[in-house]
Design a protein around this motif. Structure first.
Motif, mmCIF file in Angstrom:
data_model
loop_
_atom_site.group_PDB
_atom_site.id
_atom_site.type_symbol
_atom_site.label_atom_id
_atom_site.label_comp_id
_atom_site.label_asym_id
_atom_site.label_seq_id
_atom_site.Cartn_x
_atom_site.Cartn_y
_atom_site.Cartn_z
ATOM 1 N N LYS A 153 0.815 -1.214 0.000
ATOM 2 C CA LYS A 153 0.000 0.000 0.000
ATOM 3 C C LYS A 153 0.849 1.264 0.000
ATOM 4 O O LYS A 153 0.317 2.357 0.151
ATOM 5 N N THR A 154 2.153 1.095 -0.164
ATOM 6 C CA THR A 154 3.011 2.282 -0.262
ATOM 7 C C THR A 154 3.128 2.691 -1.720
ATOM 8 O O THR A 154 2.667 1.981 -2.608
ATOM 9 N N GLN A 155 3.771 3.828 -1.964
ATOM 10 C CA GLN A 155 3.936 4.307 -3.340
ATOM 11 C C GLN A 155 4.718 3.269 -4.170
ATOM 12 O O GLN A 155 4.357 2.971 -5.308
ATOM 13 N N ILE A 156 5.777 2.700 -3.562
ATOM 14 C CA ILE A 156 6.556 1.690 -4.285
ATOM 15 C C ILE A 156 5.726 0.421 -4.466
ATOM 16 O O ILE A 156 5.782 -0.240 -5.511
ATOM 17 N N PHE A 158 2.499 0.241 -4.841
ATOM 18 C CA PHE A 158 1.591 0.511 -5.969
ATOM 19 C C PHE A 158 2.329 0.327 -7.289
ATOM 20 O O PHE A 158 1.782 -0.226 -8.240
ATOM 21 N N MET A 169 1.292 0.800 -18.882
ATOM 22 C CA MET A 169 0.742 1.922 -18.117
ATOM 23 C C MET A 169 1.731 2.337 -17.030
ATOM 24 O O MET A 169 1.916 3.528 -16.768
ATOM 25 N N ASN A 173 3.796 6.008 -16.588
ATOM 26 C CA ASN A 173 3.657 6.818 -15.380
ATOM 27 C C ASN A 173 4.946 6.894 -14.593
ATOM 28 O O ASN A 173 4.939 7.058 -13.372
ATOM 29 N N GLY A 174 6.056 6.735 -15.302
ATOM 30 C CA GLY A 174 7.360 6.966 -14.695
ATOM 31 C C GLY A 174 7.908 5.827 -13.865
ATOM 32 O O GLY A 174 8.891 5.991 -13.160
ATOM 33 N N GLU B 101 -6.477 4.091 -6.700
ATOM 34 C CA GLU B 101 -5.108 3.586 -6.763
ATOM 35 C C GLU B 101 -4.447 3.995 -8.085
ATOM 36 O O GLU B 101 -3.282 4.372 -8.123
ATOM 37 N N ASN B 102 -5.210 3.929 -9.164
ATOM 38 C CA ASN B 102 -4.690 4.367 -10.459
ATOM 39 C C ASN B 102 -4.305 5.841 -10.414
ATOM 40 O O ASN B 102 -3.265 6.249 -10.918
ATOM 41 N N ALA B 104 -3.568 7.523 -7.793
ATOM 42 C CA ALA B 104 -2.415 7.670 -6.892
ATOM 43 C C ALA B 104 -1.115 7.410 -7.641
ATOM 44 O O ALA B 104 -0.093 8.054 -7.388
ATOM 45 N N ILE B 105 -1.139 6.461 -8.564
ATOM 46 C CA ILE B 105 0.048 6.169 -9.369
ATOM 47 C C ILE B 105 0.358 7.354 -10.267
ATOM 48 O O ILE B 105 1.512 7.753 -10.424
ATOM 49 N N CYS B 108 2.218 10.292 -8.680
ATOM 50 C CA CYS B 108 3.672 10.189 -8.473
ATOM 51 C C CYS B 108 4.447 10.164 -9.771
ATOM 52 O O CYS B 108 5.633 9.832 -9.778
ATOM 53 N N ARG B 109 3.771 10.491 -10.882
ATOM 54 C CA ARG B 109 4.421 10.272 -12.173
ATOM 55 C C ARG B 109 5.764 10.962 -12.313
ATOM 56 O O ARG B 109 6.698 10.398 -12.876
ATOM 57 N N ARG B 113 9.319 7.776 -6.081
ATOM 58 C CA ARG B 113 8.414 7.001 -5.250
ATOM 59 C C ARG B 113 9.127 6.520 -3.997
ATOM 60 O O ARG B 113 10.262 6.061 -4.052
ATOM 61 N N THR B 114 8.422 6.599 -2.854
ATOM 62 C CA THR B 114 9.035 6.194 -1.589
ATOM 63 C C THR B 114 8.141 5.181 -0.886
ATOM 64 O O THR B 114 7.169 4.697 -1.457
ATOM 65 N N LEU B 115 8.467 4.899 0.383
ATOM 66 C CA LEU B 115 7.658 3.981 1.166
ATOM 67 C C LEU B 115 6.535 4.700 1.912
ATOM 68 O O LEU B 115 5.934 4.151 2.827
ATOM 69 N N LYS B 116 6.249 5.923 1.480
ATOM 70 C CA LYS B 116 5.092 6.610 2.068
ATOM 71 C C LYS B 116 3.836 5.916 1.579
ATOM 72 O O LYS B 116 3.824 5.282 0.521
ATOM 73 N N TRP B 117 2.725 6.102 2.341
ATOM 74 C CA TRP B 117 1.469 5.512 1.896
ATOM 75 C C TRP B 117 1.108 6.010 0.503
ATOM 76 O O TRP B 117 1.231 7.190 0.204
ATOM 77 N N GLY B 118 0.616 5.096 -0.350
ATOM 78 C CA GLY B 118 0.229 5.483 -1.695
ATOM 79 C C GLY B 118 -1.013 6.355 -1.685
ATOM 80 O O GLY B 118 -1.207 7.201 -2.555
ATOM 81 N N LEU B 119 -1.881 6.129 -0.711
ATOM 82 C CA LEU B 119 -3.143 6.873 -0.634
ATOM 83 C C LEU B 119 -3.354 7.408 0.772
ATOM 84 O O LEU B 119 -2.951 6.786 1.740
#
Lengths: 298, 268
Positions: A153-156, A158, A169, A173-174, B101-102, B104-105, B108-109, B113-119
């Motif tokens: 559930k983290t940015q990585i 995801f 996709m 998105n980088g 979630e999409n 959220a991705i 960060c484009r 990207r880090t280990l912070k919460w995605g949402l």
């Protein structure tokens, strides 16, 4: 019966850590990873050789995990840098590990019965012998499950999921999908190796052949779990993998109680997986024929 | 702000299937341009966009973005400042992940990207507002898995994903081709709205001559790997579909009988 349940629970949880590893590659990354047949005994080999030589059991588990991470990394590099297809990359690593594991152990089998394992270590801390396995495995499996849930559930996390779900996709998105693949494979095989290290200490020995069929057991666990609990959320999916692992081990336990020989297990496992995979399809088929019968009878 | 110099792309070089898809392309795009790209099949339109995005590497030539040479930059790095919408509505989103979630991705484009919460709840609120502005009814379905959405909804979502973090360049590859006429109109309107509101430099491939004339300030026509027509400003605004067809025939020196380039008159 109670004994069977406890044993199945113990096995379900310790092999469940391996199932969580398979979940990462099979379901999240959508990568067919056979490395696990090699990284499971790799973890066992590294841990046993350290323990056999009176090393610290915690250090043994640590190095086993690192070894698994390295194996996953190699498969990832073969796929992303050498551009070898995923399946073949994992088979190559798995095959190479056979020789490497023999080198590490120095022989085909290492006995740990007289060594200071993680369990003896915990018993020194006062944990009663009859509960030490269940206690350690429960804590380990659920701790790992929770950490995995959080990570995804983290940015990585995801980014990892997007890589498996739609790599185009993801790149648009980088996201560096190559890096994500290597990350997923490393994490997965690290867990599988840790599982192998714990299983070796649980059964009292490490054996060169103990990895054969790991991928089947892992897939069976994940698929059975998914079939029973669905994929509603990450937390449910990882719990399902652990539960599937328990049901898988329970089925094997029951089969052995019914009088099947240990050598029959591979066949029985295959049949179990086939049943698990076919049940949803048979269920759908029955549902559609029943409803068409109803509307025709109208 | 975007400059292509002598860009050439050859597929299957040296074999019997050798195909020079882009032939010594020179193109200068100014900031704020909205360029429609038209041309027959095999003209090289998609390849042009793919080469700018970094999906394919060029065989010859250079690509400069804001003066920076990005010719050798990998696709995912270029994605930090290039947004894309694909022809296939299924391609631009992650189907088994939810709408939020999409998004959220997409958020960060262009960042690390880090280990912070995605949402988190703050992001969810932001996404809800953005979706509400589009009028698609998606703002109340943030936790729906994207695979449940229709093609038009997914394409709209892809458009938002591509523009949420303002890109330097937006690449649209026939992004309404797979949609029914009324949905296509909706998406085109949304496209114009977003592009004008945010002032995004855009390249749009289309087979619809009317859209090509109506939308944007500049029109490019490609044929056999080369740019054969480049009209800007008032010249473009006063074009009619028939004039365009004539120009195409003249520039391509051959009879216009391509059935793919349809003349959709008064379709909206």
């Amino acid at each position: 019966m109670f004994g069977l349940m406890v044993t199945s629970l113990e096995q379900g949880l310790v092999f469940g850590i391996m199932a969580l590893g398979v979940y990462i590659t099979f379901k999240v990354l959508d990568f067919p990873d056979l490395t696990v047949d090699g990284s499971f005994p790799l973890g066992a080999a590294v841990a046993s050789i350290i323990i056999f030589n009176n090393g610290n059991p915690l250090l043994a588990l640590f190095f086993a995990t690192v070894a698994g991470i390295t194996a996953g990394c190699i498969t990832g590099l073969l796929n992303t840098r050498a551009k070898i297809t995923g399946l073949l990359s994992s088979i190559l690593t798995m095959t190479a590990l056979y020789s490497i594991n023999l080198r590490i152990m120095g022989r085909a089998n290492v006995t740990l019965l007289n060594s200071r394992t993680i369990f003896t270590y915990l018993e020194e801390w006062g944990v009663p012998h009859s509960w030490v396995f269940l206690a350690l495995f429960t804590i380990a499996a659920f701790l790992i499950k929770s950490l995995l849930d959080c990570f995804l559930k983290t940015q990585i996390g995801f980014a990892l999921r997007a890589t498996g779900d739609n790599p185009e996709m993801a790149r648009a998105n980088g996201i560096n999908t190559d890096t994500m693949k290597i990350l997923g494979l490393s994490l997965s095989n690290g867990l599988v190796a840790l599982s192998g290290a714990l299983v070796a200490q649980y059964q009292g020995f490490a054996d060169i052949g103990m990895g054969i069929g790991t991928i089947v057991a892992g897939l069976a666990s994940v698929i059975i779990g998914e079939m029973m609990l669905g994929e509603r959320s990450i937390g449910v999916a990882t719990f399902a993998s652990l539960m599937g692992s328990f049901i898988y081990r329970l089925s094997i336990g029951i089969a052995l109680r019914l009088g099947f020989a240990a050598t029959d297990l591979k066949l029985l496992t295959t049949i179990l997986v086939i049943i698990a995979l076919s049940t949803p399809k048979i269920r759908n088929l029955l549902r559609s024929t029943t409803s068409s019968a109803v509307s025709n009878g109208n | 702000m975007l400059e292509l110099k002598g860009v050439t792309k050859i597929f299957n070089a040296g074999t019997v299937n050798e195909n020079v898809v882009l032939r010594d392309i020179n193109l200068e795009v100014d900031e704020g341009d909205f360029i429609s790209i038209i041309g027959s099949n095999g003209a090289g339109k998609s390849t042009l966009l793919n080469v700018i995005a970094g999906v394919y590497a060029v065989d010859k030539g250079t690509i400069l973005l804001d003066g920076r040479d990005i010719t050798r930059m990998p696709e995912h790095e270029r994605a930090r400042f290039i947004g894309r919408v694909f022809q296939d509505p299924m391609k631009g989103t992650a189907p088994s992940m939810t709408i939020e979630e999409n998004l959220a991705i997409a958020y960060c484009r262009s960042s690390r990207r880090t280990l912070k919460w995605g949402l988190n709840n703050k992001l969810r609120e932001e996404f809800r507002q953005k979706l509400a502005e589009t009028g698609l009814g998606l703002e109340n379905r943030l936790n729906y898995k994207v695979k449940l959405l229709s093609g038009g909804q997914r394409q709209a979502l892809t458009l938002i994903i591509a523009t949420m973090v303002k890109p330097k360049l937006l690449l649209l590859d026939e992004h309404t081709a797979a949609l029914d006429p009324s949905t296509a109109r909706q998406i085109n309107n949304l496209t114009e709205e977003i592009v004008l509101q945010k002032g995004i430099t855009t390249l749009m491939i289309t087979h619809n001559m009317e859209h090509a004339i109506k939308m944007g300030n500049r029109l490019i026509m490609m044929d056999k790997g080369q740019i054969v027509l480049d009209i800007k400003g008032s010249d473009k605004a006063s074009l009619t579909v028939n004039e365009l067809v004539d120009m195409f025939e003249e520039a391509a020196h051959r009879k216009f009988d391509e059935d793919r380039v349809m003349l959709r008159v008064s379709n909206g």
